[in-house]
Design a protein around this motif. Structure first.
Motif, short mmCIF file in Angstrom:
data_model
loop_
_atom_site.label_atom_id
_atom_site.label_comp_id
_atom_site.label_asym_id
_atom_site.label_seq_id
_atom_site.Cartn_x
_atom_site.Cartn_y
_atom_site.Cartn_z
N ASP A 143 -6.48 -72.98 54.97
CA ASP A 143 -6.43 -73.23 56.41
C ASP A 143 -6.53 -74.73 56.66
O ASP A 143 -7.48 -75.36 56.19
CB ASP A 143 -7.59 -72.50 57.10
N PRO A 144 -5.57 -75.34 57.39
CA PRO A 144 -5.60 -76.79 57.60
C PRO A 144 -6.72 -77.24 58.54
O PRO A 144 -7.04 -78.42 58.60
CB PRO A 144 -4.22 -77.09 58.21
N ILE A 145 -7.29 -76.34 59.30
CA ILE A 145 -8.37 -76.70 60.23
C ILE A 145 -9.67 -76.82 59.44
O ILE A 145 -10.05 -75.91 58.70
CB ILE A 145 -8.52 -75.66 61.33
N GLN A 146 -10.33 -77.96 59.60
CA GLN A 146 -11.60 -78.20 58.91
C GLN A 146 -12.76 -77.66 59.74
O GLN A 146 -12.69 -77.61 60.97
CB GLN A 146 -11.78 -79.70 58.66
N ASP A 147 -13.82 -77.24 59.05
CA ASP A 147 -15.05 -76.78 59.73
C ASP A 147 -14.77 -75.65 60.72
O ASP A 147 -15.26 -75.65 61.85
CB ASP A 147 -15.74 -77.94 60.45
N VAL A 148 -13.99 -74.67 60.29
CA VAL A 148 -13.64 -73.56 61.17
C VAL A 148 -14.89 -72.85 61.67
O VAL A 148 -15.01 -72.54 62.86
CB VAL A 148 -12.71 -72.57 60.45
N GLU A 149 -15.85 -72.63 60.79
CA GLU A 149 -17.06 -71.90 61.19
C GLU A 149 -17.79 -72.63 62.31
O GLU A 149 -18.27 -71.99 63.26
CB GLU A 149 -17.98 -71.72 59.99
N ALA A 150 -17.85 -73.95 62.23
CA ALA A 150 -18.53 -74.72 63.27
C ALA A 150 -17.80 -74.60 64.60
O ALA A 150 -18.42 -74.48 65.67
CB ALA A 150 -18.64 -76.18 62.86
N HIS A 151 -16.47 -74.63 64.57
CA HIS A 151 -15.69 -74.50 65.80
C HIS A 151 -15.91 -73.13 66.44
O HIS A 151 -16.09 -73.01 67.65
CB HIS A 151 -14.20 -74.70 65.52
N VAL A 152 -15.90 -72.09 65.60
CA VAL A 152 -16.10 -70.73 66.12
C VAL A 152 -17.47 -70.59 66.74
O VAL A 152 -17.63 -70.01 67.82
CB VAL A 152 -15.88 -69.69 65.00
N ARG A 189 -21.31 -57.31 67.25
CA ARG A 189 -20.15 -56.83 66.51
C ARG A 189 -18.88 -57.56 66.95
O ARG A 189 -18.03 -57.89 66.12
CB ARG A 189 -19.98 -55.32 66.70
N VAL A 190 -18.74 -57.79 68.25
CA VAL A 190 -17.56 -58.51 68.74
C VAL A 190 -17.60 -59.96 68.26
O VAL A 190 -16.58 -60.51 67.83
CB VAL A 190 -17.48 -58.43 70.27
N TYR A 191 -18.76 -60.59 68.31
CA TYR A 191 -18.87 -61.98 67.85
C TYR A 191 -18.60 -62.08 66.35
O TYR A 191 -17.97 -63.04 65.89
CB TYR A 191 -20.25 -62.55 68.18
N ASP A 192 -19.04 -61.08 65.59
CA ASP A 192 -18.74 -61.08 64.16
C ASP A 192 -17.23 -60.96 63.93
O ASP A 192 -16.69 -61.56 62.99
CB ASP A 192 -19.49 -59.94 63.46
N ALA A 193 -16.55 -60.18 64.77
CA ALA A 193 -15.10 -60.08 64.66
C ALA A 193 -14.46 -61.43 64.96
O ALA A 193 -13.50 -61.83 64.28
CB ALA A 193 -14.58 -59.01 65.61
N MET A 194 -14.97 -62.15 65.95
CA MET A 194 -14.44 -63.48 66.27
C MET A 194 -14.65 -64.45 65.11
O MET A 194 -13.82 -65.33 64.86
CB MET A 194 -15.09 -64.02 67.54
N ARG A 195 -15.75 -64.29 64.40
CA ARG A 195 -16.00 -65.13 63.22
C ARG A 195 -15.02 -64.80 62.10
O ARG A 195 -14.58 -65.68 61.36
CB ARG A 195 -17.44 -64.94 62.75
N ALA A 196 -14.67 -63.52 61.99
CA ALA A 196 -13.77 -63.09 60.92
C ALA A 196 -12.31 -63.40 61.23
O ALA A 196 -11.50 -63.50 60.30
CB ALA A 196 -13.95 -61.59 60.67
N VAL A 197 -11.99 -63.56 62.51
CA VAL A 197 -10.60 -63.77 62.93
C VAL A 197 -10.55 -65.03 63.79
O VAL A 197 -10.58 -64.95 65.02
CB VAL A 197 -10.07 -62.55 63.72
N ALA A 202 -9.54 -77.33 73.02
CA ALA A 202 -9.19 -76.31 74.01
C ALA A 202 -9.21 -74.92 73.39
O ALA A 202 -9.69 -73.96 74.01
CB ALA A 202 -7.83 -76.61 74.62
N VAL A 203 -8.67 -74.79 72.18
CA VAL A 203 -8.63 -73.50 71.51
C VAL A 203 -10.03 -72.94 71.33
O VAL A 203 -10.26 -71.74 71.51
CB VAL A 203 -7.92 -73.62 70.15
N TYR A 204 -10.99 -73.80 71.01
CA TYR A 204 -12.35 -73.34 70.78
C TYR A 204 -13.27 -73.64 71.96
O TYR A 204 -14.47 -73.82 71.80
CB TYR A 204 -12.89 -73.91 69.46
N SER A 205 -12.66 -73.65 73.16
CA SER A 205 -13.42 -73.63 74.40
C SER A 205 -13.32 -72.21 74.97
O SER A 205 -12.61 -71.36 74.44
CB SER A 205 -12.85 -74.64 75.40
N ASP A 206 -14.00 -71.98 76.07
CA ASP A 206 -13.90 -70.68 76.73
C ASP A 206 -12.81 -70.74 77.79
O ASP A 206 -13.02 -70.47 78.97
CB ASP A 206 -15.24 -70.29 77.36
#
Length: 382
Positions: free
Chosen positions: A3-12, A28-36, A71-75
């Protein structure tokens, strides 16, 4: 694939941290967001609406990758298509016709849906594919059927899902018809605004199934509606919160007919802002009682309200507010006094004690829908 995006976990985690806590927004929904991760499902060019004031902002991954990622990792909801694909995404142009929903809204609908592993899920509106991927994580990809009416949007979603290694059943077609080949469903997840709940969704669901949809009245904000399918073939439930989505294409409201000059010039003492700024309980009550649509616009310092009969685009009323006035202009086209009707419905809601949204509910049968206050026996809809 790396994945070219760095620090994905931090962004999520930053994105999840922006979503206010609520009982239905589950781990459970937040865990899905972490997985996807969301960035895998947002195209390089989009239109974001940032902050409380929803400031419109064009995001371009190629030109400003940091702004795009923020923007992608904003609400923020991110518009990914305008004018059914016939227009370009530029500031101030085009009608949004497909989008990546705001993460908080996604968390709301999935929380209200409450899917469990093994549930068979029908999703109406694949969009970018993100919610289909989240559902696949929650119930298993083999149990998810996702329908998208727009072939180009469906193609993009299929590519996104394939790149993410997720393989739900993808269908190109009108989601209002459901997909009987994969019925019966335990859950129906709707990602487009609905004014009339299609009977097909109920028929294709087993008793006890849950249908979650954004109910769009054409008056004020949309409403999240959670229905349960009953053994006798009805579906019944309550309005559970805010949910505003683009309308399902088969139920888009008609445009108002042009003014033929035959209208009447009237006045009103009721401030149009009373209707324009009414709370969600009031807008739901007004729409249920009248079936009318209200749209607003600011023009040259004036607030303009169009009140329209959705069944008769040739009947509409224009009401204008100007600061400092005690009486306001009303232009009525057609014989039906729409402004009086909408105001009467508002004050009827006041007489009921100004009930909030979650005191209202809906029952859907083969003959249509009934909106009620507090209990199914107290029907308020026309």
């Amino acid at each position: 694939m790396t994945d070219p995006i760095q620090d994905v976990e931090a962004h999520v985690e930053r994105m999840i941290g922006q979503i206010p806590a609520a009982p239905h927004r589950t781990r459970r929904v937040y865990d899905a967001m972490r997985a996807v991760p969301r960035h895998r499902f947002v195209p390089p060019l989009g239109q974001a609406f940032l902050g409380a004031d929803e400031i419109e902002w064009i995001i371009d991954r190629r030109a400003r990758p940091d702004d795009w990622l923020a923007a992608v990792y904003s609400d923020s909801a991110i518009v990914t298509q305008v004018d059914d694909g016939n227009g370009e995404i530029v500031l101030g142009a085009g009608d949004p016709t497909s989008a990546a929903s705001a993460p908080s809204t996604v968390a709301d609908l999935l929380g209200w849906l409450d899917p469990e592993p093994g549930h068979r899920v029908l999703e109406v509106g694949t969009g970018t594919g993100w919610t289909a991927a989240l559902l696949s994580h929650l119930v298993g990809a083999a149990n998810v059927t996702s329908i998208e009416v727009d072939p180009s949007v469906a193609e993009g979603a299929a590519k996104n899902l394939a790149a993410a290694g997720v393989q739900p059943h993808l269908i190109v077609g009108d989601g209002a018809a459901g997909w009987p080949d994969h019925a019966p469903f335990d859950r129906v997840h709707v990602t487009c605004g609905v004014h009339t709940v299609p009977q097909e969704w109920i028929v294709q669901s087993r008793p006890g199934a849950v249908i979650v949809l954004p109910y769009s009245t054409g008056l004020g904000d949309g409403h999240g509606l959670r229905l349960t399918v009953l053994p006798d073939g009805r579906a019944q439930g309550r309005f559970v919160g805010f949910a505003a989505y683009m309308p399902i294409r088969s139920q888009r409201p008609a445009d108002a007919a042009p003014d033929d000059g035959s209208g009447q010039d009237l006045t009103t003492r009721i401030d149009p802002r009373l209707i324009a700024c009414a709370p969600s309980g009031a807008t739901l009550a007004m729409a249920a009682q009248t079936g009318l649509q209200v749209t607003t616009r600011q023009q040259d310092g004036r607030l303009l309200l169009w009140v329209m009969d959705q069944a008769d685009p040739g009947t509409w009323t224009l009401v204008g507010h100007e600061p400092g006035l005690t009486e306001f202009s009303v232009y009525q086209l057609g014989d039906r006094p729409l402004w009086d009707e909408i105001c009467d419905a508002y004050f009827r809601w006041v007489s009921w004690g100004e009930p909030v949204r979650d005191r209202f509910g809906m029952t859907v049968t083969g003959e249509g829908r009934r909106i009620w206050l507090d209990a199914p026996e107290r029907v308020i809809s026309r």
